[in-house]
Design an enzyme around this catalytic site. Structure first.
Site, PDB file in Angstrom:
ATOM      1  N   LYS A  22       0.832  -1.212   0.000  1.00 57.84           N
ATOM      2  CA  LYS A  22       0.000   0.000   0.000  1.00 57.84           C
ATOM      3  C   LYS A  22       0.865   1.259   0.000  1.00 57.84           C
ATOM      4  CE  LYS A  22      -2.752   2.442   3.502  1.00 57.84           C
ATOM      5  NZ  LYS A  22      -1.678   3.141   4.222  1.00 57.84           N
ATOM      6  N   ASN A  23       1.797   1.336   0.945  1.00 55.05           N
ATOM      7  CA  ASN A  23       2.540   2.593   1.090  1.00 55.05           C
ATOM      8  C   ASN A  23       3.494   2.855  -0.070  1.00 55.05           C
ATOM      9  OD1 ASN A  23       1.230   3.354   3.425  1.00 55.05           O
ATOM     10  ND2 ASN A  23       2.681   2.303   4.764  1.00 55.05           N
ATOM     11  N   CYS A 117      -5.229   8.614   8.668  1.00 54.03           N
ATOM     12  CA  CYS A 117      -5.596   8.122   9.990  1.00 54.03           C
ATOM     13  C   CYS A 117      -5.234   9.148  11.049  1.00 54.03           C
ATOM     14  CB  CYS A 117      -4.875   6.809  10.289  1.00 54.03           C
ATOM     15  SG  CYS A 117      -5.520   5.412   9.366  1.00 54.03           S
ATOM     16  N   ARG A 123      -0.835  15.601  11.900  1.00 51.38           N
ATOM     17  CA  ARG A 123       0.286  14.897  11.281  1.00 51.38           C
ATOM     18  C   ARG A 123       1.039  15.956  10.490  1.00 51.38           C
ATOM     19  NH1 ARG A 123      -1.873   9.066   9.327  1.00 51.38           N
ATOM     20  NH2 ARG A 123       0.335   8.730   9.028  1.00 51.38           N
ATOM     21  N   ASP A 308       3.208   0.677  12.381  1.00 50.21           N
ATOM     22  CA  ASP A 308       1.999   0.124  11.756  1.00 50.21           C
ATOM     23  C   ASP A 308       1.691  -1.306  12.197  1.00 50.21           C
ATOM     24  OD1 ASP A 308       1.343   2.396  10.445  1.00 50.21           O
ATOM     25  OD2 ASP A 308       1.779   1.660   8.421  1.00 50.21           O
ATOM     26  N   ARG A 400      -9.642   0.170   3.558  1.00 51.11           N
ATOM     27  CA  ARG A 400      -8.758   1.152   2.924  1.00 51.11           C
ATOM     28  C   ARG A 400      -7.390   0.557   2.631  1.00 51.11           C
ATOM     29  NH1 ARG A 400      -7.807   6.156   6.547  1.00 51.11           N
ATOM     30  NH2 ARG A 400      -5.897   5.851   5.384  1.00 51.11           N
TER      31      ARG A 400
HETATM   32  C1  UD1 Z   1       4.644   6.757   9.447  1.00 48.60           C
HETATM   33  C2  UD1 Z   1       5.556   5.583   9.559  1.00 48.60           C
HETATM   34  C3  UD1 Z   1       5.211   4.715   8.402  1.00 48.60           C
HETATM   35  C4  UD1 Z   1       3.720   4.352   8.508  1.00 48.60           C
HETATM   36  C5  UD1 Z   1       2.830   5.608   8.630  1.00 48.60           C
HETATM   37  C6  UD1 Z   1       1.389   5.313   8.955  1.00 48.60           C
HETATM   38  C7  UD1 Z   1       7.823   5.709  10.457  1.00 48.60           C
HETATM   39  C8  UD1 Z   1       9.123   6.420  10.416  1.00 48.60           C
HETATM   40  N1  UD1 Z   1       6.902   6.080   9.558  1.00 48.60           N
HETATM   41  O1  UD1 Z   1       4.847   7.294   8.144  1.00 48.60           O
HETATM   42  O2  UD1 Z   1       6.038   3.580   8.389  1.00 48.60           O
HETATM   43  O3  UD1 Z   1       3.333   3.663   7.367  1.00 48.60           O
HETATM   44  O4  UD1 Z   1       3.332   6.403   9.661  1.00 48.60           O
HETATM   45  O5  UD1 Z   1       1.263   4.713  10.172  1.00 48.60           O
HETATM   46  O6  UD1 Z   1       7.624   4.814  11.243  1.00 48.60           O
HETATM   47  N2  UD1 Z   1       6.971  14.260  11.359  1.00 48.60           N
HETATM   48  C9  UD1 Z   1       7.248  15.588  11.605  1.00 48.60           C
HETATM   49  N3  UD1 Z   1       7.245  16.457  10.540  1.00 48.60           N
HETATM   50  C10 UD1 Z   1       6.992  16.050   9.259  1.00 48.60           C
HETATM   51  C11 UD1 Z   1       6.713  14.699   9.027  1.00 48.60           C
HETATM   52  C12 UD1 Z   1       6.702  13.814  10.105  1.00 48.60           C
HETATM   53  O7  UD1 Z   1       7.486  15.983  12.744  1.00 48.60           O
HETATM   54  O8  UD1 Z   1       7.021  16.882   8.359  1.00 48.60           O
HETATM   55  C13 UD1 Z   1       6.977  13.299  12.481  1.00 48.60           C
HETATM   56  C14 UD1 Z   1       5.598  12.700  12.726  1.00 48.60           C
HETATM   57  O9  UD1 Z   1       4.835  13.489  13.610  1.00 48.60           O
HETATM   58  C15 UD1 Z   1       5.956  11.350  13.296  1.00 48.60           C
HETATM   59  C16 UD1 Z   1       7.275  10.990  12.610  1.00 48.60           C
HETATM   60  O10 UD1 Z   1       7.808  12.219  12.129  1.00 48.60           O
HETATM   61  O11 UD1 Z   1       6.199  11.467  14.671  1.00 48.60           O
HETATM   62  C17 UD1 Z   1       7.146   9.989  11.448  1.00 48.60           C
HETATM   63  O12 UD1 Z   1       6.338  10.573  10.462  1.00 48.60           O
HETATM   64  P1  UD1 Z   1       6.351  10.077   8.953  1.00 48.60           P
HETATM   65  O13 UD1 Z   1       7.334   8.966   8.783  1.00 48.60           O
HETATM   66  O14 UD1 Z   1       6.375  11.197   8.030  1.00 48.60           O
HETATM   67  O15 UD1 Z   1       4.933   9.535   8.887  1.00 48.60           O
HETATM   68  P2  UD1 Z   1       4.365   8.762   7.758  1.00 48.60           P
HETATM   69  O16 UD1 Z   1       5.014   9.041   6.450  1.00 48.60           O
HETATM   70  O17 UD1 Z   1       2.904   8.947   7.898  1.00 48.60           O
END
Ligand code: UD1
Length: 433
Positions: A22-23, A117, A123, A308, A400
């Site tokens: 998915k990702n 989510c 986020r 996840d 989803r």
């Molecule tokens: C994260 C997971 C990913 C998972 C997804 C949904 C990690 C590193 N990433 O990805 O494997 O599929 O959640 O559950 O485990 N952050 C910031 N600023 C930013 C972007 C992120 O502070 O601009 C912080 C977020 O608040 C979080 C961390 O960085 O604490 C990881 O975020 P990120 O990896 O970007 O999240 P996803 O890509 O959603």
């Protein structure tokens, strides 16, 4: 509204084949916007988030054709505007990749802020913005819309040191960099398998991305990407979910079409808990006969234990002998689902990012709810190992991200069915965001 009705207590035996990741798909599909001409993408999972991502491209003017159930031909030549401000954008988190792709192609992006989510707060996308800014773009958010524009009309290469390891920011900066002028270096980059997959897709179309899978990624901008064919990797988290389902319910299942190396972080934790794992070339045999042992789990960026998989492993640990401690290392809050496990007889105490689980002898069936995609998967696992009947609501979240979950589980002996129940007030379930 649709519910899953599960009669628990049946061991799982047989084979399950894993779908495309998915990702990875959610980043590779928008990346087609950077390609001049048609590209064929294979092993696309049939899930709701992917459908929305394809609709977004179509809405923008792409020609999307289905070749077979898991293969699409995408031609984005017809897209002529950098504006993507419409409803589908707000339905999924991954719509934010269109900021990177539009900046890369047009030097400008007007994109609705994404959904996704809810893990108990915003986020953030500040690290994405930091990267775009270093590459020459001004970025502003007004009324829920991101306005980004390269001052010179084209993005340029830059050195970006991420303050936090972010999957989304790493991929988005990579997308903005492949057609930029010069070299971009991303330090403290995330290393997830889907990052390597996106880099491999881009390189197969003519990009020059090196170092994906390490914490330093170097992207040399090229003038043009040309079409080609690419197959998406298997889904690490879908595989991990079925592995934990076997750990919880017992039995022996061959999880097929996987890259076992991507599963090491999950396999080693399950082995610690007393589950047998046998790795083969592109499959993993998971077998649980005896009692489950306690374990501590800390979620971290890859190659650590994935956030996840946190709700699923926590559910299994509810049945392990002794006290287990979970530390959520990525998100501030990801334990909403614990209230549902308590209704089933689990003994879990949450304090901030820590959950302390005292193993119990059994869970008992109850009416429970999915709070988000992975929490929903955990509720299904709880139903599979509980005594009696469990009804899981909110399955639109689960659908989803999991292709044919009910059919796959039934094929290994689970007693689970999906039933449509008219809402008593005549109000349909809200769409997941
Ligand atoms: C994260 C997971 C990913 C998972 C997804 C949904 C990690 C590193 N990433 O990805 O494997 O599929 O959640 O559950 O485990 N952050 C910031 N600023 C930013 C972007 C992120 O502070 O601009 C912080 C977020 O608040 C979080 C961390 O960085 O604490 C990881 O975020 P990120 O990896 O970007 O999240 P996803 O890509 O959603």
């Amino acid at each position: 509204m649709t519910k899953y009705i599960i009669t628990g207590g049946r061991p799982l035996n047989g084979e399950i084949s894993i779908s495309g990741a998915k990702n990875a798909a959610l980043a590779i599909i928008p990346a087609a916007l950077l390609v001049s001409g048609r590209c064929r993408i294979e092993n696309i999972p049939q899930i709701k988030d992917v459908t929305i991502q394809l609709q977004i491209l179509q809405h923008m003017g792409a020609d999307v054709r289905m070749v077979d159930s898991h293969t699409m031909d995408i031609d984005c030549t017809g897209i002529s505007s950098p504006i993507a401000d419409f409803d589908e954008m707000r339905q999924i988190r991954a719509s934010y990749y269109h900021i990177g792709t539009l900046l890369g192609r047009f030097g400008e992006a007007v994109v609705a802020m994404p959904g996704g989510c809810d893990f108990g707060g915003v986020r953030p996308i500040d690290q994405h913005v930091k990267g775009f800014h270093a590459m020459g773009a001004d970025v502003e958010v007004r009324n829920g819309v991101v306005y980004a524009k390269a001052a010179t009309g084209r993005m340029h290469g830059a050195y970006v040191n991420l303050d936090v390891v972010s999957v989304g920011a790493t991929m988005n900066i990579m997308l903005a960099a492949v057609l930029a002028e010069g070299i971009t270096v991303i330090e403290n980059a995330a290393r997830e398998p889907h990052i390597v997959d996106l880099a491999n897709f881009l390189n197969s179309m003519g990009a020059d991305v090196r170092g994906a899978g390490t914490n330093v990624i170097k992207i040399r901008g090229v003038k043009k990407l040309t079409g080609g064919t690419y197959a998406i990797i298997p889904d690490q988290i879908e595989a991990g979910t079925y592995m934990t389902a076997v750990a919880a319910a017992g039995g022996s299942v061959l999880v097929k079409n996987v890259i076992p190396r991507h599963l090491n972080c999950i396999s080693s934790k399950l082995e610690e808990m007393g589950v047998d794992i046998i790795n083969m070339e592109d499959s993993v045999l998971v077998r649980r006969r005896g009692a489950l042992h306690r374990a501590n789990v800390k979620t971290m960026p890859y190659p650590g234990f994935p956030t996840d998989m946190q709700p699923q492993i926590a559910t299994v640990l509810c049945l392990a002998q002794g006290t287990s401690i979970i530390t959520e290392g990525v998100w501030d809050s990801r334990y909403k689902y614990v209230s549902e496990l308590l209704r089933m007889g689990a003994n879990v105490q949450v304090n901030g990012r820590i959950a302390v689980i005292e193993g119990v002898k059994r869970l008992t069936g109850a009416a429970i709810k999915s709070w988000d995609l992975r929490a929903g998967a955990a509720m299904v696992i709880a139903g599979l190992c509980a005594e009696g009947v469990t009804e899981v609501e909110g399955v639109n979240y689960i659908e989803r991200g999991y292709e044919n979950l009910v059919e796959k589980l039934r094929s290994v002996g689970a007693d689970i069915e999906s039933v449509y129940v008219p809402d008593p007030e005549g109000v349909e379930e809200e769409e997941a965001v």
